[in-house]
Design a protein around this motif. Sequence first.
Motif: not given
Length: 120
Positions: A28-32
């Motif tokens: 995962i790069f980023s969780i919004y």
Amino acid sequence: QVQLVESGGGLVQPGGSLRLSCAASGSIFSIYAMGWYRQAPGKQRELVAAATSAGSTNYADSVKGRFTISRDNAKNTVYLQMNSLKPEDTAVYYCNAVLALYDGYEYDYWGQGTQVTVSS
């Protein structure tokens, strides 16, 4: 591959409490945003609560004042504290995450669901 693993469902009496947890894992790069939806028998899936990475939250009117959503961004985990539970809260609760992978694209992932039953 991304996985959302939920825990914390079960049987509780009216007026009782439960705490649901959902941990996201993978590349995962980023969780919004992360949130919880529920689906009762014969009904459509509905939003219960959601929280963005910036800290804003949104609740269904039916759970305001009783449920609290929180996130641990370092652990990619979202929690749902459910108090003053009512029989109408009975449903399968699903974790949802809107996130970006390292390919640069945004994806929508769902957990497998956890049963919450409120009954005496």
